[in-house]
Design an enzyme around this catalytic site. Sequence first.
Site, PDB file in Angstrom:
ATOM      1  N   LEU A  21       0.811  -1.211   0.000  1.00  0.00           N
ATOM      2  CA  LEU A  21       0.000   0.000   0.000  1.00  0.00           C
ATOM      3  C   LEU A  21       0.843   1.259   0.000  1.00  0.00           C
ATOM      4  O   LEU A  21       0.456   2.272  -0.578  1.00  0.00           O
ATOM      5  CB  LEU A  21      -0.934   0.009   1.218  1.00  0.00           C
ATOM      6  CG  LEU A  21      -2.019  -1.064   1.257  1.00  0.00           C
ATOM      7  CD1 LEU A  21      -2.819  -0.963   2.542  1.00  0.00           C
ATOM      8  CD2 LEU A  21      -2.937  -0.939   0.054  1.00  0.00           C
ATOM      9  N   GLY A  22       1.964   1.226   0.661  1.00  0.00           N
ATOM     10  CA  GLY A  22       2.829   2.397   0.729  1.00  0.00           C
ATOM     11  C   GLY A  22       3.977   2.135   1.675  1.00  0.00           C
ATOM     12  O   GLY A  22       3.984   1.162   2.441  1.00  0.00           O
ATOM     13  N   SER A  23       4.953   3.008   1.612  1.00  0.00           N
ATOM     14  CA  SER A  23       6.126   2.885   2.470  1.00  0.00           C
ATOM     15  C   SER A  23       6.629   4.273   2.809  1.00  0.00           C
ATOM     16  O   SER A  23       6.374   5.242   2.085  1.00  0.00           O
ATOM     17  CB  SER A  23       7.224   2.068   1.776  1.00  0.00           C
ATOM     18  OG  SER A  23       7.637   2.699   0.573  1.00  0.00           O
ATOM     19  N   ALA A  49       9.387   6.452   6.024  1.00  0.00           N
ATOM     20  CA  ALA A  49      10.524   6.347   6.929  1.00  0.00           C
ATOM     21  C   ALA A  49      10.233   5.423   8.096  1.00  0.00           C
ATOM     22  O   ALA A  49      11.145   4.801   8.646  1.00  0.00           O
ATOM     23  CB  ALA A  49      10.908   7.734   7.442  1.00  0.00           C
ATOM     24  N   GLY A  50       8.960   5.312   8.494  1.00  0.00           N
ATOM     25  CA  GLY A  50       8.618   4.470   9.631  1.00  0.00           C
ATOM     26  C   GLY A  50       8.412   3.017   9.302  1.00  0.00           C
ATOM     27  O   GLY A  50       8.321   2.188  10.211  1.00  0.00           O
ATOM     28  N   ASP A 102       2.087  15.345  12.196  1.00  0.00           N
ATOM     29  CA  ASP A 102       2.456  14.944  10.833  1.00  0.00           C
ATOM     30  C   ASP A 102       1.214  14.793   9.968  1.00  0.00           C
ATOM     31  O   ASP A 102       1.070  13.821   9.217  1.00  0.00           O
ATOM     32  CB  ASP A 102       3.256  13.640  10.858  1.00  0.00           C
ATOM     33  CG  ASP A 102       3.938  13.350   9.516  1.00  0.00           C
ATOM     34  OD1 ASP A 102       4.020  14.279   8.690  1.00  0.00           O
ATOM     35  OD2 ASP A 102       4.373  12.208   9.299  1.00  0.00           O
TER      36      ASP A 102
END
Length: 650
Positions: free
Chosen positions: A308-310, A312-313, A425
Site C-alpha cells: 500500500l505504501g512505504s 521512513a517508519g 504529521d
Amino acid sequence: MSVTPPNVQFNLNGDSDHKSDNSSSSLENKLDTELKITSPPRNPPQRLHPVDFSEHADTDDDMNHPLPRVQSPVHIKNHIDPKLAEDRYRSSAARHFEPISIPPSAITSEDEDDYHGSANSSTVLPPRTENALHAASPKPSGSTGYTSPALSQNSGSGGEGESDEGSFNTQHHRSPIFQAYPSSEDLVGDPNDPYRRTRRAPIKTNPHDIPSQFIFRKLGLHHGKHGHHGHSGSLSLKSLVPNHHDKHDKHDKHEKHHSSLDLRRFFKSHQKTDKEKKPSVSKSKSSANLQDDHFGLFKKYGKFGRMLGSGAGGSVRIMKRSSDGKIFAVKEFRARRPTETEREYARKVTAEFCIGSALHHTNIIETLDIVEENKKFYEVMEYAPYDMFSIVMSGKMTMPEVYCCFKQLLSGVAYLHSMGLAHRDLKLDNLVVDSNCFVKIIDFGSAVVFKYPFEADIVEATGVVGSDPYLAPETLVRKLYDPRAVDIWSSAIIFCCMALRRFPWKYPKLSDNSFRLFCMKQPSNDAESPSDILADIKKQRLVEQGCEPIRKTDESHSPNSKTDNSSTHKQELYGPWRLLRLLPRETRAVIAHMLELDPVKRYDIHRVFADNWINDISMCHMENGKVIHSPTHVHNLVASEESPAPPAKH
C-alpha cells in the site's frame, strides 16, 4: 400548571360512596369526628401536567392541598394511639395514590420547557452526548446530524442552545461534535502541586547516581554453575520458594531471557520454538522460509498482499484472512538502526502502538494488534481502501465534498486534542477514506502527549517532523513549540490542497517566494518598502529566513524592462490575501486565523469549531451505529491506481 382535584370527606374504612349505619366502635366514631381527612376521589381526572406541590406547601387550607392531610391528635381529649391513627391514615391515602412516571427520554412540550427553564431544580442532568442531541432535536431539511454547536472555550450547559421550536440553532452556541469526549483541559489539577512535571528534578541517567535500593540485577546474571554462592546477602524468588527440580544445567542459562526488564514480553510472539531447524542454503526455498518466519502472523491474519505504501517508519501491506475474507492493513516497522539499542527500538514501536490502540473515533484509524516475529514488529490495523491524495488529485471532488472531508479531519484532530495528544504529521498522505466515506487519520509515529491528566502545564514538543509543505513555521525557528498549533496549521494547508489541488508553497521559509509574499504585509505608506517589512518579520523570529539573502530574492521578482511597471505592481500581492483570494469566500476568515504566523494568536480547535461556516458544513457521520450520509453531496472515491499524475508546477 398544577391541577388540584376536588376533595371529599371519607371515613377511615375507605368507603367514600356510602357510610355504614352502625359504627363499629366508639374509637372509630371519635376518629370520624375529631380527625378531618381529605382525599381525592376514587377515580381522579388524568393529570396532563406535572403537579407543583411547592405552591401549597405552607398553606393552612386543607381543601387546597392535593394530598390527604391529618391533623395532629394532640387536641383529642380521649387517648388515641397516634401510631394506629397514622397507620390507618397511610393505608387510606395509599389506596387513592396513583404514581406518575415520565420516561427520561420523553420530549417535553414547549410550555413545559418554558416552565422548567425558570424553575430551580436540584437534579443534575447528565451531559448531552452527540447521539442524544440528534435523537432529541428535529433536523432541518438541509442539515445533517452534526448540527451541534461549535465549542467555545467558555461553553456551558446546553440550555441556551435551544430555540423556541425545540431545535438547535446554527450559531456559536451549539455544542461541538467532540464535546462528548473528555477534554484534557478539564483535568487541570492543582497548580501548586509539588510533584508536577515541571517541578520534578531531572532524571539521573548515570548509574552511579542511582540509590542502591533501586538497583536490581537480573536473575542468574552473576551465577556460576554452582548456584548462588557469589552474592549471599541478596534475596531472590528462587531462594524463598523451595524448588525440588532445581538443577544447575542448561535451564539456568535459559532464565536470562525471561527478565522483568525485557520489553518483548508485551508482544504476542509467534516465533517457532524449534531451534534445531537451520536456514536453508538453497535460493529456491527462500519463499518457503519467508512463510515459515511469519507462520504465526499468517495463521492469524492470512497472507501478505500488495504493497500500500512505504515511508521512513516502515511499509504497509494488505493481509487477507482466509477464514472470513476480512482484509487488514499491516505495517511492518522499519529495521532497527545500528545506533539504536534493542530497548530503544522496542520503546519507539510500543509508543506508536499504545497511542493508536487507545484511540477510538470514527475519523481515527483503528489499531487492532501488534505482533513480533524474528525481531520484527508488525502493527495490524483496519483497512481503508482509498487514500485522500489520490482522491484530491483526481479532480473529481466537489466543493461540498471538500468541506465534508475537511470537517471530518477537524473532528479527528479535535478528538486527539481532547485526549491530550497531537499528531504533528498531518498531510494528505496520512489520510485514508473507507468504504463509508469516512476520512481517517493514520500514522501516529510522530504523535506526542502535550497534556497529561491532572497536570496543569502544557508539555511543549521539540524537533522538526513532517513534510516540508505542511510544516508550521515555528517548528523551524523554535526549539520548543506547542504541538496543537502545528496540527491547526497543517489542517489549513490540507484544506488549501483539497480546494486548489496544489501546495501554497514548497516549505515555510523566506527563501521560498510564495511563502515570503504570504508573510509580507501591504505597505502602510509609500515610504515603507518590502525590505523594511521583511526586516520586521526577521525581528519577530516567526519564520526562518532560509539560505538565500532577501535582496537577491527581491531582485529575482523585480519587474522586467520590457514589462510595464504599473501592471507589475498590480499583479504583485502581499500578505495572506495572496492565498485567501483563491479560496471560497466563506472559508477565508477561519483559514486566515488557522494560518496565523504567530502560534499564540493562531486559532485552536475550539475557536475553529466556533466559526459559522464550520458549523454549517453538512458532514457524513456515524449515528447510533448507522452510517448517515450527507444529502448535499456524493463522495467520489478513487483508488490509487486511477489517480492521474500531479500537475506540473508553474
